[in-house]
Design an enzyme around this catalytic site. Structure first.
Site, PDB file in Angstrom:
ATOM      1  NE  ARG A 170      -2.934   0.411   3.312  1.00  0.00           N
ATOM      2  CZ  ARG A 170      -2.237   0.584   4.443  1.00  0.00           C
ATOM      3  NH1 ARG A 170      -1.514   1.679   4.636  1.00  0.00           N
ATOM      4  NH2 ARG A 170      -2.268  -0.312   5.393  1.00  0.00           N
ATOM      5  CE1 TYR A 194     -15.959  13.342 -15.869  1.00  0.00           C
ATOM      6  CE2 TYR A 194     -15.470  13.246 -13.528  1.00  0.00           C
ATOM      7  CZ  TYR A 194     -15.831  12.623 -14.706  1.00  0.00           C
ATOM      8  OH  TYR A 194     -16.068  11.275 -14.701  1.00  0.00           O
ATOM      9  CG  ASP A 208      -9.167  17.478 -14.010  1.00  0.00           C
ATOM     10  OD1 ASP A 208      -8.425  16.919 -14.837  1.00  0.00           O
ATOM     11  OD2 ASP A 208     -10.282  17.038 -13.684  1.00  0.00           O
ATOM     12  CE  LYS A 250     -11.840   9.760 -18.186  1.00  0.00           C
ATOM     13  NZ  LYS A 250     -12.182  10.983 -17.499  1.00  0.00           N
TER      14      LYS A 250
HETATM   15  C1  LIG Z   1     -12.764  11.295 -16.249  1.00  0.00           C
HETATM   16  C2  LIG Z   1     -12.422  12.581 -15.619  1.00  0.00           C
HETATM   17  C3  LIG Z   1     -12.252  12.670 -14.243  1.00  0.00           C
HETATM   18  C4  LIG Z   1     -12.470  11.488 -13.329  1.00  0.00           C
HETATM   19  O1  LIG Z   1     -11.510  10.514 -13.457  1.00  0.00           O
HETATM   20  P1  LIG Z   1     -11.766   8.940 -13.159  1.00  0.00           P
HETATM   21  O2  LIG Z   1     -10.483   8.320 -13.522  1.00  0.00           O
HETATM   22  O3  LIG Z   1     -12.908   8.538 -14.034  1.00  0.00           O
HETATM   23  O4  LIG Z   1     -12.117   8.846 -11.719  1.00  0.00           O
HETATM   24  C5  LIG Z   1     -11.902  13.901 -13.714  1.00  0.00           C
HETATM   25  N1  LIG Z   1     -11.725  14.976 -14.487  1.00  0.00           N
HETATM   26  C6  LIG Z   1     -11.894  14.927 -15.826  1.00  0.00           C
HETATM   27  C7  LIG Z   1     -11.693  16.174 -16.633  1.00  0.00           C
HETATM   28  C8  LIG Z   1     -12.247  13.731 -16.429  1.00  0.00           C
HETATM   29  O5  LIG Z   1     -12.437  13.691 -17.754  1.00  0.00           O
END
Ligand SMILES: *Cc1c(COP(=O)(O)O)cnc(C)c1O
Length: 380
Positions: free
Chosen positions: A46, A98, A170, A195
């Site tokens: 962990r 988001y 982000d 992504k």
């Molecule tokens: C998909 C996404 C998230 C969330 O991420 P997960 O890996 O699905 O938890 C946060 N911010 C943006 C801009 C996203 O496209």
């Protein structure tokens, strides 16, 4: 080193035990110790795992940061950031956020005494005015989702710095190949590695990257104490995906530019949102803070026709109707009912997020086939 080299080499070394060129999947929960407390740098999985450590070193390098921490999802990474703060703290964020991030702030953290406020951060005067004495974190995302607005990272960080408030960006939509927020003054970069970083739609993962050692230490503590970590197999897949990040994102950007130009001329389409257009409000800013304009495009239909939007989403063959983005394959989605369903309708409409809005994540296929696919779907 340039990013096209870093994606392949940073943090990755031949395995010391065998010389394996690819980082092995260290599928273990614990590590033998020579005597109590004496070990080879890993005590319990962990806290650390060599596959994860290689990935974290790689991600830190990609974002020009000193430290990176991986999590089981992007949302778990966000949760770790917000756990830095106490009840009473306010998070200043963007209205065009988001949907899952909005949901986490309003439905999870607000129950524990934190508070979110959501404003139009393209308006820097409004940003400046919206800080209160309780504001502890600015959380922003650019390009924004799904309207593809561009926020001025450098200016927002400068305002926040003056007030002693941390900024987390982000950076999921841009990926480290297109934009590096730490270089523009951000304190934390967050990624949904699910992504573009992973890029093959086969892993869910999140990451945080920082430069300051004191902040790194607090995040490392939360990562270990809360334990929302990814497993070694997922870390291996992520390292493998990242090796082609520059090639994939470059091709996505090229394809998106061609598709945006095609869509804009189509008579059944109302507006096309794409920061590569010279008359897009954020175009100049995008040119300054990004290396290209990204692989995402949104558009809506004439007369806001939901019937037409639905028929397009049902009829494409190469663009798969699905949530998510940033993979090699092109996806088509409906923000109003999919990614942004958690946002109240009135708030959505105020952003221009109409019911007929369609979002494309443009993949790396041959763009000629992608345009034929859209053309067929748009001509009922
Ligand atoms: C998909 C996404 C998230 C969330 O991420 P997960 O890996 O699905 O938890 C946060 N911010 C943006 C801009 C996203 O496209």
């Amino acid at each position: 080193m340039h990013i096209g080299t870093k994606v392949i080499h940073a943090g990755v070394h031949p395995d010391p035990a065998t010389g394996a060129v690819m980082t092995p999947i260290y599928q273990t929960s614990t590590y033998a110790q020579e005597s109590p407390g004496v070990h080879k740098g890993h005590a319990y999985a962990r806290s650390s795992n060599p596959t994860r450590s290689a990935l974290e070193a790689n991600l830190a390098a990609l974002e020009n940061g000193g430290y990176a921490y991986c999590f089981g999802s992007g949302m778990a990474a966000m949760d770790a950031v917000i756990r830095l703060f106490e009840p009473g703290a306010e998070i200043l964020s963007t209205s065009d956020l988001y949907g899952g991030s909005y949901r986490q702030i309003t439905k999870v953290h607000e129950r524990f005494g934190l508070k979110g406020s959501f404003i139009d951060m393209t308006d820097l005067e409004l940003v400046e005015k919206s800080f209160t004495e309780n504001t502890k974190l600015v959380w922003l995302e650019t390009p924004t989702n799904p309207m593809l607005g561009i926020l001025d990272i450098k200016s927002i960080c400068a305002i926040a710095k003056e007030k002693g408030v941390l900024v987390c960006v982000d950076n999921t939509f841009a990926s480290p190949y297109l934009q590096n927020p730490l270089d523009l003054g951000a304190d934390i970069v967050m990624h949904s590695c699910t992504k573009y970083l992973g890029g093959h739609s086969d892993v869910v993962m999140g990451a945080l990257v920082v430069n300051k050692a004191s902040l790194a230490e607090r995040l490392a503590f939360i990562q270990n104490a809360v334990g929302a970590i990814p497993g070694p197999q997922d870390c291996f897949l992520m390292l493998r995906g990242i090796k082609t990040l520059h090639l994939r994102v470059q091709r996505s950007c090229e394809n998106a530019a061609s598709i945006a130009a095609y869509l804009r001329k189509h008579e059944r389409i109302n507006s096309v949102y794409y920061p590569g257009f010279e008359d897009h409000k954020g175009h100049e800013l995008a040119k300054q803070q990004m290396r290209d304009f990204g692989g995402m495009i949104s558009f809506d239909m004439i007369n806001d026709s939901i019937e037409l939007a639905e028929s397009v989403m049902k009829r494409t063959r190469l663009f798969t109707l699905a949530e998510s983005l940033g993979g090699v394959e092109s996806l088509i989605g409906h923000p109003a009912t999919m990614t942004h369903a958690a946002i109240p309708k009135a708030d959505r409409l105020a952003l221009g997020l109409t019911d007929s809005l369609i979002r494309l994540s443009v993949g790396v296929e041959d763009v000629r086939d992608l345009i034929v696919d859209l053309d067929m779907a748009l001509s009922v």
